[in-house]
Design a protein around this motif. Structure first.
Motif, short mmCIF file in Angstrom:
data_model
loop_
_atom_site.label_atom_id
_atom_site.label_comp_id
_atom_site.label_asym_id
_atom_site.label_seq_id
_atom_site.Cartn_x
_atom_site.Cartn_y
_atom_site.Cartn_z
N SER A 85 22.93 -40.55 -38.30
CA SER A 85 23.69 -40.92 -39.49
C SER A 85 25.10 -40.34 -39.41
CB SER A 85 22.98 -40.41 -40.75
OG SER A 85 23.63 -40.86 -41.91
N PRO A 132 26.86 -44.30 -43.32
CA PRO A 132 25.63 -44.65 -44.05
C PRO A 132 25.39 -43.77 -45.28
CG PRO A 132 25.21 -44.45 -41.69
CD PRO A 132 26.56 -43.87 -41.94
N ASP A 133 25.70 -42.47 -45.17
CA ASP A 133 25.45 -41.53 -46.26
C ASP A 133 26.77 -41.10 -46.86
OD1 ASP A 133 22.80 -41.77 -45.52
OD2 ASP A 133 22.84 -39.98 -44.25
N GLU A 185 21.52 -43.75 -47.11
CA GLU A 185 21.26 -45.10 -46.61
C GLU A 185 19.87 -45.55 -47.08
OE1 GLU A 185 21.66 -47.47 -42.37
OE2 GLU A 185 20.99 -45.39 -42.38
N GLY A 186 19.83 -46.73 -47.69
CA GLY A 186 18.56 -47.28 -48.17
C GLY A 186 18.25 -46.95 -49.61
#
Length: 471
Positions: free
Chosen positions: A219, A376-377, A420-421
């Protein structure tokens, strides 16, 4: 006589029908109450000595359980009991009254009946009550969100936040107390070298009391916040969690501090490469990281799909404290283009071969980081306005409760993180690592293999670390 019996029978039928209807409508409330009544009737047949003994045994057993194994007692007894009380007594009995006073409802044109939002589930935490609310047809989540202040005042909550669950349902988060008010001390260093820890380093706590875990393997992390918002707390808490890996040579820190070392100089001994004065050298560090990444990709391809660090192929964290200095505020356009190109390569290809980027910024606009969406984060600390929150955490983040513009200056380290997600951001607070703790950490956990860019040749392409001990 028959008339009296008929009346009694009718009243019994109505009573049992009412009980059955209540049991179907509110099983979580009526069921436990019926069980309690039955148990009380049975116990009432015993003598008073037996009743006292049973009560003493139950209380003493519960106290010993709480004393010896508090976590299981809380999980199996205390939390379910509090959750039942709040779901069926506190909110169950007062909910329709609160909805009426807050003017939340819609009238059925056919029957004239007023349809109100309905609680269908509650999740209790020591600081936040999370209510899953079913909306009647015709009432939208926007209307409920517009009444957040009214709901918080009515339910005696510090704050109320609305999160979308699915069409027709929303989560109403009621903050009953702020568990992040007090400064979080530095997290004790875990000496374990388990690579799985790189998927969730504990660097602070969330508002529900759970540890805040940050990924550095597979990440990249984007940190945004105004001056004094606590970006340094996140950086140093992450480095503190990585300290045993750094000393063992499993993680290398390649650090860039364009502010002349004002933030990162304390921990310079932990860095394998470090630049803080020369902008050309800073960009070369990013380019060298991108070159090493390409070499490692060729070395690892076809051998593994999951990266595990070794002393020969360590996880490399490229840490940039103030990214805007190399991008938007860099007067040399060629240097700026080189920095953005190297950063773009690292963000697009670095996750699989073990190259992690952590970048911190004050200005969250697109001109500061062209590749912002490739992180992503994302972590948003105190920001100036609501639109900046959405720039960092994504569309509707502010509407869904990430109120970064409302974080007071007196609470640095508090922010919202969107991994992420995740559908919604979570409020967190990073631990505070003091200057003395940073110095001790840098002394005790300096890497065994060090290659400072100020002493290294500019064409650094060998991914194998130097073998000399750190001075």
């Amino acid at each position: 006589m028959l008339t009296v019996l008929a009346q009694v029978a009718w009243r019994l039928v109505r009573f049992f029908a009412f009980v059955a209807f209540s049991l179907l409508r509110r099983p979580g409330l009526v069921g436990p109450l019926l069980v309690a009544v039955v148990v009380a009737v049975q116990v009432a047949r015993w003598g008073w000595v037996a009743r006292v003994l049973v009560l003493v045994v139950v209380l003493a057993g519960g106290f010993v359980w709480w004393l010896k194994h508090r976590s299981s007692f809380n999980r199996l007894v205390w939390i379910p009991a509090v959750q039942w009380y709040r779901r069926w007594i506190r909110y169950g009995l007062m909910w329709r009254f609160w909805m009426g006073r807050c003017a939340l409802g819609i009238t059925d044109e056919t029957t004239g009946r007023v349809m109100r939002p309905r609680v269908i589930k509650l999740r209790y935490t020591p600081s936040v009550d999370r209510l899953l609310v079913q909306l009647p047809i015709g009432l939208t989540s926007k209307e409920l969100d517009g009444k957040r202040t009214h709901l918080a005042e009515a339910m005696r909550a510090i704050d109320a936040r609305i999160r979308k669950d699915k069409p027709g349902r929303v989560w109403l988060d009621l903050e009953m107390r702020n568990p992040l008010q007090a400064t979080v001390p530095a997290i004790p260093i875990d000496e374990s070298l388990d690579p799985a820890r790189l998927d969730g380093l504990v660097i602070g706590f969330a508002d529900d009391g759970t540890p805040w875990r940050l990924r550095v393997r597979g990440s990249h992390v984007f940190i945004a916040g105004a001056t004094g918002s606590g970006k340094g707390s996140i950086i140093w808490s992450t480095l503190r969690a990585l300290a045993p890996f750094i000393r063992a040579g499993l993680v290398q820190i390649w650090a860039v501090d364009p502010k002349g070392g004002m933030e990162l100089e304390f921990g310079a001994a932990m860095f394998s490469r470090y630049e803080r004065d020369d902008y050309d050298a800073m960009v070369e560090l990013l380019e060298d990281a991108a070159d090493d990444m390409d070499i490692r990709c060729k070395h690892l391809r076809g051998t593994t799909r999951t990266f595990n660090p070794t002393p020969l192929t360590p996880l490399v964290m490229v840490l940039v404290d103030e990214l805007a200095t190399l991008t938007a505020l860099q007067p040399d356009r060629k240097l700026q283009a080189r920095a953005e190109n190297a950063l773009g390569l690292l963000l697009t290809k670095g996750r699989a071969p073990g190259f992690h980027v952590m970048a911190a910024v004050q200005d969250v606009t697109k001109r500061v980081c062209e590749w912002r969406d490739l992180f992503p984060d994302k972590i948003a600390l105190r920001l100036g306005k609501a639109s900046e929150v959405d720039m960092v955490l994504g569309d509707d983040a502010w509407d869904n409760g990430a109120l970064c513009d409302s974080i007071p200056r007196s609470l640095p380290g508090i922010g919202y993180v969107r991994m992420e997600g995740q559908a919604h951001a979570q409020r967190v607070r990073a631990s505070y690592v003091t200057d003395d703790e940073i110095r001790a950490m840098a002394h005790d956990y300096r890497p065994r293999r060090v290659l400072h860019s100020i002493d290294a040749p500019s064409n650094h392409t060998d991914p194998t670390p130097e073998t000399g001990e750190a001075a």
